[in-house]
Design a protein around this motif. Structure first.
Motif, PDB file in Angstrom:
ATOM      1  N   MET A 113       0.818  -1.205   0.000  1.00  0.00           N
ATOM      2  CA  MET A 113       0.000   0.000   0.000  1.00  0.00           C
ATOM      3  C   MET A 113       0.856   1.261   0.000  1.00  0.00           C
ATOM      4  SD  MET A 113      -3.081  -0.552  -0.193  1.00  0.00           S
ATOM      5  CE  MET A 113      -3.921  -2.091  -0.263  1.00  0.00           C
TER       6      MET A 113
ATOM      7  N   ILE B 202       2.368   2.116  -3.189  1.00  0.00           N
ATOM      8  CA  ILE B 202       1.511   2.699  -4.219  1.00  0.00           C
ATOM      9  C   ILE B 202       1.407   4.208  -4.038  1.00  0.00           C
ATOM     10  CG2 ILE B 202      -0.865   2.805  -5.051  1.00  0.00           C
ATOM     11  CD1 ILE B 202      -0.962  -0.222  -4.455  1.00  0.00           C
TER      12      ILE B 202
ATOM     13  N   LEU C 278       3.509  11.957  -9.948  1.00  0.00           N
ATOM     14  CA  LEU C 278       2.968  13.307 -10.051  1.00  0.00           C
ATOM     15  C   LEU C 278       4.078  14.347 -10.048  1.00  0.00           C
ATOM     16  CD1 LEU C 278      -0.247  13.274  -7.927  1.00  0.00           C
ATOM     17  CD2 LEU C 278       0.040  14.302 -10.161  1.00  0.00           C
TER      18      LEU C 278
ATOM     19  N   GLY D  72       5.936  14.386 -13.171  1.00  0.00           N
ATOM     20  CA  GLY D  72       5.149  15.075 -14.191  1.00  0.00           C
ATOM     21  C   GLY D  72       5.306  16.570 -14.082  1.00  0.00           C
ATOM     22  N   ILE D  73       5.168  17.072 -12.865  1.00  0.00           N
ATOM     23  CA  ILE D  73       5.278  18.519 -12.657  1.00  0.00           C
ATOM     24  C   ILE D  73       6.676  19.007 -13.027  1.00  0.00           C
ATOM     25  CG2 ILE D  73       5.306  20.313 -10.891  1.00  0.00           C
ATOM     26  CD1 ILE D  73       3.213  18.558  -9.423  1.00  0.00           C
TER      27      ILE D  73
ATOM     28  N   CYS E 168       7.195  19.112 -16.706  1.00  0.00           N
ATOM     29  CA  CYS E 168       6.490  20.238 -17.296  1.00  0.00           C
ATOM     30  C   CYS E 168       7.215  21.548 -17.022  1.00  0.00           C
ATOM     31  CB  CYS E 168       5.079  20.336 -16.739  1.00  0.00           C
ATOM     32  SG  CYS E 168       4.084  18.928 -17.210  1.00  0.00           S
TER      33      CYS E 168
ATOM     34  N   ILE F 223     -11.712  33.987 -21.768  1.00  0.00           N
ATOM     35  CA  ILE F 223     -12.957  34.126 -22.535  1.00  0.00           C
ATOM     36  C   ILE F 223     -14.141  34.365 -21.593  1.00  0.00           C
ATOM     37  CG2 ILE F 223     -12.436  32.958 -24.695  1.00  0.00           C
ATOM     38  CD1 ILE F 223     -13.298  30.333 -23.420  1.00  0.00           C
TER      39      ILE F 223
ATOM     40  N   TYR G 230      -0.600  20.737 -24.889  1.00  0.00           N
ATOM     41  CA  TYR G 230       0.503  20.649 -23.938  1.00  0.00           C
ATOM     42  C   TYR G 230       0.270  21.471 -22.658  1.00  0.00           C
ATOM     43  CZ  TYR G 230       5.298  20.768 -22.209  1.00  0.00           C
ATOM     44  OH  TYR G 230       6.407  20.661 -21.435  1.00  0.00           O
TER      45      TYR G 230
ATOM     46  N   ALA H 143      -0.662  20.262 -18.823  1.00  0.00           N
ATOM     47  CA  ALA H 143       0.194  20.628 -17.695  1.00  0.00           C
ATOM     48  C   ALA H 143      -0.626  21.333 -16.615  1.00  0.00           C
ATOM     49  CB  ALA H 143       1.339  21.517 -18.172  1.00  0.00           C
TER      50      ALA H 143
ATOM     51  N   LEU I 188      -2.602  18.818 -14.659  1.00  0.00           N
ATOM     52  CA  LEU I 188      -1.775  18.071 -13.705  1.00  0.00           C
ATOM     53  C   LEU I 188      -1.455  18.918 -12.479  1.00  0.00           C
ATOM     54  CD1 LEU I 188       0.683  16.153 -16.074  1.00  0.00           C
ATOM     55  CD2 LEU I 188      -1.286  15.270 -14.822  1.00  0.00           C
ATOM     56  N   TRP I 189      -1.133  20.192 -12.715  1.00  0.00           N
ATOM     57  CA  TRP I 189      -0.890  21.120 -11.601  1.00  0.00           C
ATOM     58  C   TRP I 189      -2.109  21.177 -10.678  1.00  0.00           C
ATOM     59  CZ3 TRP I 189       2.487  24.021  -9.009  1.00  0.00           C
ATOM     60  CH2 TRP I 189       3.734  24.302  -9.581  1.00  0.00           C
TER      61      TRP I 189
ATOM     62  N   ALA J  54      -2.483  18.000  -8.661  1.00  0.00           N
ATOM     63  CA  ALA J  54      -1.497  17.873  -7.581  1.00  0.00           C
ATOM     64  C   ALA J  54      -1.845  18.809  -6.426  1.00  0.00           C
ATOM     65  CB  ALA J  54      -0.103  18.179  -8.123  1.00  0.00           C
TER      66      ALA J  54
ATOM     67  N   PHE K 120      -7.569   1.940   4.237  1.00  0.00           N
ATOM     68  CA  PHE K 120      -6.785   2.629   3.212  1.00  0.00           C
ATOM     69  C   PHE K 120      -7.379   2.497   1.801  1.00  0.00           C
ATOM     70  CE2 PHE K 120      -3.505   2.474  -0.046  1.00  0.00           C
ATOM     71  CZ  PHE K 120      -2.952   3.727   0.090  1.00  0.00           C
TER      72      PHE K 120
ATOM     73  N   MET L   3      -8.659   5.596  -0.451  1.00  0.00           N
ATOM     74  CA  MET L   3      -8.024   5.918  -1.729  1.00  0.00           C
ATOM     75  C   MET L   3      -9.049   5.915  -2.862  1.00  0.00           C
ATOM     76  SD  MET L   3      -4.966   6.769  -1.506  1.00  0.00           S
ATOM     77  CE  MET L   3      -4.262   6.602  -3.129  1.00  0.00           C
TER      78      MET L   3
ATOM     79  N   ILE M  34     -11.372  23.227 -20.401  1.00  0.00           N
ATOM     80  CA  ILE M  34     -11.566  24.567 -20.959  1.00  0.00           C
ATOM     81  C   ILE M  34     -11.084  24.599 -22.406  1.00  0.00           C
ATOM     82  CG2 ILE M  34     -10.825  26.977 -20.809  1.00  0.00           C
ATOM     83  CD1 ILE M  34     -10.870  26.704 -17.805  1.00  0.00           C
TER      84      ILE M  34
ATOM     85  N   LEU N 199      -7.658   2.527 -11.355  1.00  0.00           N
ATOM     86  CA  LEU N 199      -6.801   2.461 -10.175  1.00  0.00           C
ATOM     87  C   LEU N 199      -7.645   2.335  -8.909  1.00  0.00           C
ATOM     88  CD1 LEU N 199      -3.801   2.692  -9.288  1.00  0.00           C
ATOM     89  CD2 LEU N 199      -4.223   5.133  -8.957  1.00  0.00           C
TER      90      LEU N 199
ATOM     91  N   TYR O 123      -8.969  -1.175  -8.634  1.00  0.00           N
ATOM     92  CA  TYR O 123      -7.874  -2.065  -8.275  1.00  0.00           C
ATOM     93  C   TYR O 123      -7.595  -1.998  -6.769  1.00  0.00           C
ATOM     94  CZ  TYR O 123      -3.029  -3.563  -7.705  1.00  0.00           C
ATOM     95  OH  TYR O 123      -1.886  -4.164  -7.261  1.00  0.00           O
ATOM     96  N   LEU O 124      -7.502  -0.782  -6.250  1.00  0.00           N
ATOM     97  CA  LEU O 124      -7.199  -0.618  -4.830  1.00  0.00           C
ATOM     98  C   LEU O 124      -8.308  -1.201  -3.965  1.00  0.00           C
ATOM     99  CD1 LEU O 124      -5.729   2.984  -4.763  1.00  0.00           C
ATOM    100  CD2 LEU O 124      -4.524   0.850  -4.321  1.00  0.00           C
TER     101      LEU O 124
ATOM    102  N   LYS P  46      -8.096  -5.060  -4.025  1.00  0.00           N
ATOM    103  CA  LYS P  46      -6.933  -5.520  -3.289  1.00  0.00           C
ATOM    104  C   LYS P  46      -7.220  -5.461  -1.789  1.00  0.00           C
ATOM    105  CE  LYS P  46      -2.062  -5.145  -3.305  1.00  0.00           C
ATOM    106  NZ  LYS P  46      -0.872  -4.398  -3.562  1.00  0.00           N
ATOM    107  N   ASN P  47      -7.855  -4.362  -1.388  1.00  0.00           N
ATOM    108  CA  ASN P  47      -8.162  -4.175   0.018  1.00  0.00           C
ATOM    109  C   ASN P  47      -9.168  -5.204   0.512  1.00  0.00           C
ATOM    110  OD1 ASN P  47      -7.770  -2.460   2.347  1.00  0.00           O
ATOM    111  ND2 ASN P  47      -9.959  -2.060   2.138  1.00  0.00           N
TER     112      ASN P  47
ATOM    113  N   LYS Q  23      -7.676  -8.518   1.452  1.00  0.00           N
ATOM    114  CA  LYS Q  23      -6.860  -8.514   2.646  1.00  0.00           C
ATOM    115  C   LYS Q  23      -7.698  -8.672   3.917  1.00  0.00           C
ATOM    116  CE  LYS Q  23      -3.000  -5.640   4.088  1.00  0.00           C
ATOM    117  NZ  LYS Q  23      -2.356  -4.371   3.740  1.00  0.00           N
TER     118      LYS Q  23
END
Lengths: 319, 284
Positions: free
Chosen positions: A1, A4, A12, A15-16, A19, A67, B63, B67, B70-71, B74, B191, B195, B237, B271, B274-275, B278-279, B282
């Motif tokens: 766990m 993961i 992540l 990735g950042i 970028c 926009i 691109y 990005a 992703l920002w 995170a 957990f 998740m 957007i 994902l 999957y988690l 798996k849990n 257990k």
């Protein structure tokens, strides 16, 4: 766990990081800085085209374009948050007051014409043209629940329901259409199919023999084969919209200039000055490329002169 | 005799109705995905992922929007996950049962159903007090964190509640304190469920456009944000912007952008599944 979570965070972060190292052009002697632009989505394609080309000569100047719409753009502009505002109409008195209150001065520069097309389904074989009066009869607030059939506009037209399509009430295109046709901005019947996305209107009219709608000319140009354009008669004979008739002023009242507004404080930054000069220099070619009608050469010349005169007097009084 | 026959027919009819209902949604989804793949798959290539926005559809790419997404993801994780889990632990383990806890519970569940645009307006109110942060990644991520926080809390609470009490009782019997029990028994056992909730919440956040437009996300951003106070755009957007353009090429770009967004959300959901599986193995 734990592994993961660890892997996830790592991926992540990687990735950042990747970028972050995206583009780092070292160009000494060139300008740098940020230019914030927001406003009309109608003007957006032109400003985007200019920003894209500007990046080739000034890669370190970061131009961002939003926009939020003409009204939303002026709100930010009035608070001094943006350097340039894209506008598909001139600034309203209420917006001027906000600017004055916040001590924000600006210069208004027309950049292109936007024509509006009135269209029907290609199977519609009875409409040859509309007069402005007929459009007014059809779209005014009083028409709601009373003008419902084609033959109420002209008796020889079919006794069938008319289905109306148009941009949503928040758009500058709607503002202008109602101003030009009904005579009062933002005043029209409410029982029409509205969409902020003009492609939705295109689809609606394409699939409905008894439909009529209006939107930006560029959307007609891209969908010529599935729509029929309606010539407009404003008293001097029916005229179809085209680059020629818009420029000559024959196609009225459904064409309008669109603008950028430059904050005069922002115009003290050399990168903004360069960008605006570049904009006026290239607007003719780029606006045509993205589907708009360029202004007459003398109008661009006038805009350039207006801007350079402003820079001269501003420098004198400023320093 | 007749009535049993009739009942059998009704039974059969209901079964058919059930099958139709089940496949209706799936079929629509399949048609939608098939259409998007047909439109956009040909456009999807490495250049599309790495190119900057452009007025020419064939040259434009996602691109900087990718990005930005992703920002936003995170930063939203950083804001919402610790808060969400802590709130869930408090609500599940510490708060005394009573009217107050019922009140909180109902409100948090309601918040999970509030339309996203409302959170956008809330974010706008808060961030217009900090002009420097207007339109920044920080403002966007904070707004989305508010949006997904209730979802995370609800999911985490359910995961914690599902932990067998025998595990906790055993810990207490060995003299562990409440925090020790939570830290070493309850949280590890929950957990997978936590998740799952977090990932599902995040896959909702990555698809949002409206609240981000309200808090000042841009449509044209030709650079990758370097810090949390930079301007940004996100995939939804970019897609929205392309769909409303007149040129047909942009509609194809939008389809290709949607495929990328679908890949992101589907893999996040995978994902999560999957988690969860798996849990389950257990602890059962």
């Amino acid at each position: 766990m734990k592994k993961i979570i660890y892997l996830l965070t790592l991926a992540l972060l990687a990735g950042i990081y990747a970028c972050n190292n995206g583009n780092s052009n070292e160009n000494t002697g060139k300008l740098s800085g940020n230019i914030k632009i927001d406003g009309s989505s109608t003007v957006y394609p032109i400003t985007e085209a200019v920003a894209e080309e500007f990046r080739n000569i000034q890669p370190e100047v970061h131009v961002t374009i939003g926009i939020s719409g003409t009204g939303g753009g002026f709100k930010k502009f009035g608070r001094g948050e943006t350097d340039i505002s894209d506008a598909s109409r001139t600034i309203k008195d209420s917006e001027k007051e906000v600017c004055e209150k916040n001590n924000i001065h600006y210069i208004e520069l027309p950049v292109a014409y936007d024509g509006m097309a009135v269209v029907v389904n290609p199977e519609n074989d009875w409409v040859d043209h509309f007069t402005v009066e007929e459009l007014k009869l059809l779209w005014s607030p009083e028409a709601q629940d009373s003008i419902l059939k084609w033959n109420q506009i002209r008796p020889e037209w079919p006794n069938k329901e008319i289905h109306l399509f148009g941009p949503g009430t928040a758009s500058g295109t709607y503002d202008y259409f109602t101003h030009a046709i009904v005579g009062k901005s933002s005043s029209s019947r409410g029982d029409y199919t509205a969409s902020e996305d003009d492609n939705v209107l295109v689809q609606g009219i394409k699939n409905d023999k008894y439909a009529l709608g209006f939107f930006g000319l560029a959307y007609y140009e891209e969908n010529k084969s599935i729509l029929k354009l309606v010539p407009i008669d404003a008293g001097n004979g029916a005229v179809s919209p085209s680059a020629k008739t818009v420029l000559s002023g024959e196609y009225t009242p459904l064409s309008r200039p669109i603008f950028i507004y430059v904050n005069t404080n922002a115009a003290e930054k050399p990168e903004v000055v360069k960008f605006v000069e570049f904009y006026l220099e290239n607007a003719k070619q780029l606006s045509a490329e993205v589907g708009y009608i360029p202004l007459q050469d003398e109008k661009y010349a006038a805009s350039k002169k207006k801007f350079s005169d402003f820079l001269k007097t501003h420098k004198k009084s400023g320093k | 005799m007749i009535s049993t026959k009739k009942n059998k027919i009704i039974d059969k009819l209901f079964q058919i109705l059930g099958i139709i209902s089940t496949f209706f949604g799936l079929l629509l989804l399949a048609v939608f995905i098939g259409f998007i793949l047909y439109q956009g798959l040909g456009r999807l290539n490495f250049d599309f992922i790495t190119a900057l926005p452009s007025r020419i559809p064939e040259r434009a790419g996602i691109y900087t929007a990718l990005a930005g997404s992703l920002w936003i993801l995170a930063l939203s994780i950083i804001f919402s996950v610790p808060l969400g889990i802590a709130a869930a632990i408090y609500l599940e383990e510490y708060i005394p049962e009573g009217k107050f806890s019922k009140f909180l519970e109902i409100n948090i569940s309601n918040l999970a159903g509030v339309p996203s645009i409302i959170y956008g307006l809330l974010g706008l109110q808060i961030f217009s007090m900090f002009p420097g942060l207007n339109g920044s990644l920080l403002a966007g991520a904070f707004t989305l964190s508010l949006l997904i926080l209730p979802i995370i809390i609800v999911a985490a609470r359910e995961a914690i509640r599902a932990v067998p009490s025998s595990i906790k009782d055993a810990a207490y019997a060995l003299g562990a304190t409440k925090w020790q029990t939570i830290r070493h028994q309850t949280l590890p056992a929950a957990f997978g469920g936590i998740m799952t909730g977090i990932i599902l919440a995040l896959s909702r956040a990555v698809g949002e456009a409206a609240p981000l437009i309200v808090v000042g996300a841009m449509a044209y951003v030709p650079f990758v944000p370097k810090s949390p106070i930079d301007q940004y755009s996100v995939l939804p957007i970019q897609i929205f912007n392309w769909i409303s353009r007149p040129q047909h090429g942009f509609v194809i770009n939008a389809a290709a952008g949607i495929i990328v967004l679908l890949v992101i959300t589907f893999s996040m959901n995978a994902l999560a599944v999957y988690l969860r599986n798996k849990n389950q193995k257990k602890f059962s």
